[in-house]
Design a protein around this motif. Structure first.
Motif, PDB file in Angstrom:
ATOM      1  N   ASP A 340     -13.634  -7.643 -17.190  1.00 29.46           N
ATOM      2  CA  ASP A 340     -12.629  -8.285 -18.033  1.00 29.46           C
ATOM      3  C   ASP A 340     -11.818  -7.160 -18.663  1.00 29.46           C
ATOM      4  O   ASP A 340     -12.262  -6.511 -19.604  1.00 29.46           O
ATOM      5  N   MET A 341     -10.636  -6.900 -18.119  1.00 25.69           N
ATOM      6  CA  MET A 341      -9.860  -5.738 -18.535  1.00 25.69           C
ATOM      7  C   MET A 341      -9.683  -5.692 -20.053  1.00 25.69           C
ATOM      8  O   MET A 341      -9.276  -6.675 -20.660  1.00 25.69           O
ATOM      9  N   PRO A 342     -10.009  -4.544 -20.673  1.00 23.41           N
ATOM     10  CA  PRO A 342      -9.871  -4.441 -22.129  1.00 23.41           C
ATOM     11  C   PRO A 342      -8.431  -4.236 -22.578  1.00 23.41           C
ATOM     12  O   PRO A 342      -8.182  -4.077 -23.778  1.00 23.41           O
ATOM     13  N   TYR A 343      -7.472  -4.213 -21.641  1.00 23.87           N
ATOM     14  CA  TYR A 343      -6.070  -3.982 -21.981  1.00 23.87           C
ATOM     15  C   TYR A 343      -5.206  -5.079 -21.381  1.00 23.87           C
ATOM     16  O   TYR A 343      -5.528  -5.637 -20.324  1.00 23.87           O
ATOM     17  N   ASP A 344      -4.093  -5.349 -22.028  1.00 16.64           N
ATOM     18  CA  ASP A 344      -3.080  -6.172 -21.388  1.00 16.64           C
ATOM     19  C   ASP A 344      -2.037  -5.240 -20.768  1.00 16.64           C
ATOM     20  O   ASP A 344      -2.182  -4.024 -20.796  1.00 16.64           O
ATOM     21  N   GLU A 345      -0.985  -5.799 -20.235  1.00 17.16           N
ATOM     22  CA  GLU A 345      -0.049  -4.987 -19.465  1.00 17.16           C
ATOM     23  C   GLU A 345       0.912  -4.185 -20.343  1.00 17.16           C
ATOM     24  O   GLU A 345       1.766  -3.471 -19.820  1.00 17.16           O
ATOM     25  N   THR A 346       0.762  -4.278 -21.663  1.00 16.35           N
ATOM     26  CA  THR A 346       1.484  -3.327 -22.506  1.00 16.35           C
ATOM     27  C   THR A 346       0.895  -1.926 -22.351  1.00 16.35           C
ATOM     28  O   THR A 346       1.569  -0.941 -22.634  1.00 16.35           O
ATOM     29  N   HIS A 347      -0.371  -1.846 -21.901  1.00 13.96           N
ATOM     30  CA  HIS A 347      -1.004  -0.564 -21.569  1.00 13.96           C
ATOM     31  C   HIS A 347      -0.809  -0.333 -20.070  1.00 13.96           C
ATOM     32  O   HIS A 347      -1.746  -0.324 -19.285  1.00 13.96           O
ATOM     33  N   SER A 348       0.444  -0.163 -19.685  1.00 14.58           N
ATOM     34  CA  SER A 348       0.782  -0.181 -18.261  1.00 14.58           C
ATOM     35  C   SER A 348       0.101   0.934 -17.486  1.00 14.58           C
ATOM     36  O   SER A 348      -0.285   0.744 -16.333  1.00 14.58           O
ATOM     37  N   ARG A 349      -0.064   2.120 -18.078  1.00 20.15           N
ATOM     38  CA  ARG A 349      -0.711   3.209 -17.344  1.00 20.15           C
ATOM     39  C   ARG A 349      -2.146   2.856 -16.989  1.00 20.15           C
ATOM     40  O   ARG A 349      -2.570   3.032 -15.842  1.00 20.15           O
ATOM     41  N   GLU A 350      -2.911   2.372 -17.980  1.00 13.65           N
ATOM     42  CA  GLU A 350      -4.325   2.088 -17.739  1.00 13.65           C
ATOM     43  C   GLU A 350      -4.497   0.970 -16.715  1.00 13.65           C
ATOM     44  O   GLU A 350      -5.366   1.057 -15.837  1.00 13.65           O
ATOM     45  N   VAL A 351      -3.683  -0.064 -16.815  1.00 14.24           N
ATOM     46  CA  VAL A 351      -3.813  -1.180 -15.879  1.00 14.24           C
ATOM     47  C   VAL A 351      -3.363  -0.753 -14.483  1.00 14.24           C
ATOM     48  O   VAL A 351      -3.956  -1.145 -13.475  1.00 14.24           O
ATOM     49  N   ALA A 352      -2.322   0.076 -14.393  1.00 11.77           N
ATOM     50  CA  ALA A 352      -1.861   0.560 -13.089  1.00 11.77           C
ATOM     51  C   ALA A 352      -2.926   1.431 -12.420  1.00 11.77           C
ATOM     52  O   ALA A 352      -3.156   1.321 -11.204  1.00 11.77           O
ATOM     53  N   LEU A 353      -3.574   2.297 -13.200  1.00 12.27           N
ATOM     54  CA  LEU A 353      -4.640   3.124 -12.630  1.00 12.27           C
ATOM     55  C   LEU A 353      -5.787   2.253 -12.119  1.00 12.27           C
ATOM     56  O   LEU A 353      -6.319   2.478 -11.016  1.00 12.27           O
ATOM     57  N   PHE A 354      -6.168   1.265 -12.911  1.00 10.74           N
ATOM     58  CA  PHE A 354      -7.221   0.344 -12.495  1.00 10.74           C
ATOM     59  C   PHE A 354      -6.832  -0.340 -11.176  1.00 10.74           C
ATOM     60  O   PHE A 354      -7.659  -0.461 -10.249  1.00 10.74           O
ATOM     61  N   ALA A 355      -5.582  -0.778 -11.082  1.00 13.74           N
ATOM     62  CA  ALA A 355      -5.121  -1.441  -9.860  1.00 13.74           C
ATOM     63  C   ALA A 355      -5.170  -0.494  -8.661  1.00 13.74           C
ATOM     64  O   ALA A 355      -5.470  -0.912  -7.533  1.00 13.74           O
ATOM     65  N   CYS A 356      -4.911   0.777  -8.888  1.00 14.04           N
ATOM     66  CA  CYS A 356      -4.993   1.768  -7.802  1.00 14.04           C
ATOM     67  C   CYS A 356      -6.427   1.913  -7.298  1.00 14.04           C
ATOM     68  O   CYS A 356      -6.672   1.957  -6.087  1.00 14.04           O
TER      69      CYS A 356
END
Length: 419
Positions: A340-356
Motif C-alpha cells: 500500500d504505497m505510503p505516498y500519493d502522486e504528489t511524491h512523483s519521484r518516489e512513485v515513479a521509482l517504484f513503478a520502474c
C-alpha cells in the motif's frame, strides 16, 4: 602512502602554489571552479595532504596541472605516479578511516572549544533550532520537487552552517549541536547531489557528514552517514565495498540506538547485498529490519526528523527492490504488488521509482502488458520532478523494453518518452 613521507608530486604542487601566493584554500577553490564543483569537491585539507605526502592526488592531477600551469608529467617520473597511486590503493586511507570511525579534521569548521577565539556574533540554541527547522523544510521540498530544486538550497544552508561554526561565538554545547546540524545538512546535501547525478560529490559529502558527526560525539548520526555512503557506493558502478560499509554502520551504532535508525541501517545493508548478488545477505538484512520495526512499535522515545520517512511500507519497498535487483521476480512481484504505497502522486519521484522497479520485475516475469503499464506510469510521473536519477531509472526500464518495440504499446511508450 606513508604519513609524512616526502613526495615529488606534493613538492611540485606546494612550489607552484607558493609562486602564485595562493593559500591551500585558494588552490582548492581554483580546482573546484575548473572542475565545475559547486560544493563538496577539493578542500584545503586535501591540498595539505597532497603537499605533505599523506595522499596522492591521482584523479585531481589534470585539474592541478591546468590550474598551476604545471608540467606534472615532466617534473614527476611516471614510475613515481604509478607507485604512489598503487600504494594508496593498497592502504585506502579514506575507507579505512571511515570503517574504523576515525574522526579526522573537518575543513572549515572550528571545534567548539576554539570558537570563542574568533570574533563574531554570539549564537545560541535558538539559532541551532532555526537551522534544524530549515532542514525539515528542505527534506519536504525534496520529497515533492526532487534534487534538482533542492540541491542549490541545501548547498547554501551547508555553507551558512559552516560559516557560523567558523566565525561565531558560542558555548561548547551549542557548538556540539551545531556540528550535529552540520552533519545532517551534509547528509541531506549528499542525498540531493546523488539525486542530481553527482555521485562523486555525494560520496565526499557523506564523508564530511561522518566527520562532523564524530566531532559532535554523535555515533548514531555517524553511523547514518556511513550507511549513506554505503548506499551511494552500492548504487554506483563499483558496489563491492558497500556491504562492508553497511555492516560497519550497524557495528558503529550504539546498542541503545533508536529502532527507526537501525531499520534504516539494515535496509541499506539489504540493498548493498542485493547489488553484490548476495541473496542470503538480503534475507538476513531484511530480517534485521523487521526485528527493528517490531522494537520500534514498543518504543516511546522521540525520533529525529532525519528518519521521518521510515515505516514498514518503505522497508517492504526496499525488499521488493532488492529482489528485483537480483532478478528474482517470483519474490519481487508479490512484494511490490502487495504494498500500500505510503505516498500519493504528489511524491512523483518516489512513485515513479517504484513503478520502474515493478516494471523491471514484470519484464523478468515475461508479463509485457503490465510492464508497459507500469513503465508508462513512471514516464508520466517523472515529468513532474527534477530528478536526473529517476530519469536514469526510467531510461533503464525503457531500454529493456526496446527489443519489443514492434509491439504497438511499447512503440507508443517509447515515442512518448522521446517526444
Amino acid at each position: 602512502m606513508h604519513e609524512g613521507r616526502p613526495s615529488l608530486i606534493g613538492s611540485a604542487i606546494r612550489s607552484a602554489r607558493g609562486q602564485r601566493g595562493w593559500t591551500q584554500r585558494q588552490l582548492a577553490d581554483h580546482v573546484n571552479e575548473l572542475r565545475g564543483y559547486e560544493y563538496g569537491g577539493c578542500t584545503a585539507n586535501d591540498v595539505y595532504r597532497w603537499e605533505t605526502g599523506r595522499r596522492s592526488p591521482r584523479d585531481w592531477l589534470p585539474a592541478l596541472a591546468a590550474v598551476l600551469e604545471l608540467e606534472i608529467a615532466s617534473s614527476v617520473p611516471c614510475s613515481t605516479l604509478a607507485a604512489e597511486a598503487l600504494e594508496e590503493k593498497e592502504t585506502d586511507v579514506d575507507r579505512r578511516e571511515l570503517i574504523s570511525a576515525g574522526a579526522g579534521v573537518f575543513a572549515g569548521a572550528m571545534v567548539p572549544g576554539e570558537a570563542s577565539a574568533h570574533e563574531g556574533r554570539r549564537v545560541g540554541q535558538a539559532d541551532v533550532e532555526r537551522l534544524r527547522l530549515a532542514l525539515v523544510d528542505l527534506r519536504r521540498l525534496d520529497d515533492y520537487s526532487g534534487g534538482g530544486v533542492t540541491y542549490p538550497l541545501a548547498v547554501r544552508t551547508a555553507r551558512q552552517t559552516e560559516n557560523t561554526l567558523s566565525k561565531a561565538v558560542y558555548t561548547d554545547e551549542v557548538g556540539r549541536r551545531m556540528l550535529e546540524v552540520l552533519a545532517e545538512t551534509h547528509q541531506l546535501t549528499s542525498w540531493v547531489a546523488f539525486d542530481t547525478g553527482r555521485l562523486g560529490e555525494a560520496k565526499r559529502l557523506a564523508q564530511r557528514a561522518s566527520t562532523a558527526a564524530h566531532q559532535a560525539g554523535n555515533r548514531v548520526l555517524a553511523a547514518s552517514a556511513l550507511s549513506e555512503l554505503s548506499y551511494l557506493t552500492a548504487s554506483g558502478p563499483q558496489p563491492r565495498e558497500a556491504v562492508q560499509m553497511a555492516r560497519a554502520s550497524l557495528a558503529l551504532a550504539p546498542q541503545d540506538t533508536l529502532p527507526a535508525a537501525r531499520v534504516l541501517l539494515a535496509d541499506r545493508l539489504a540493498w548493498a547485498c542485493a547489488r553484490t548478488g548476495d541473496a542470503q545477505g538480503v534475507d538476513r538484512a531484511l530480517g534485521l529490519s523487521e526485528d527493528f520495526h517490531d522494537r520500534r512499535d514498543t518504543s516511546t522515545e522521540p525520533e529525529p526528523d532525519w528518519v521521518y520517512w521510515i515505516n514498514r511500507d518503505e522497508s517492504r519497498i526496499m525488499a521488493g527492490r532488492c529482489w528485483a535487483e537480483l532478478r528474482e521476480h517470483r519474490r519481487a512481484v508479490p512484494v511490490l504488488e502487495g504494498i500500500d504505497m505510503p505516498y500519493d502522486e504528489t511524491h512523483s519521484r518516489e512513485v515513479a521509482l517504484f513503478a520502474c522497479w515493478l516494471a523491471g520485475s514484470y519484464i523478468d516475469a515475461g508479463d509485457l502488458d503490465r510492464a508497459v503499464a507500469s513503465a508508462g506510469r513512471a514516464v508520466a510521473l517523472v515529468k513532474g520532478t527534477d530528478s536526473p536519477r529517476t530519469d536514469n531509472w526510467v531510461n533503464g526500464v525503457l531500454d529493456r523494453l526496446t527489443p519489443h518495440r514492434h509491439l504497438p504499446a511499447v512503440h507508443d511508450l517509447l515515442a512518448d518518452w522521446n517526444a
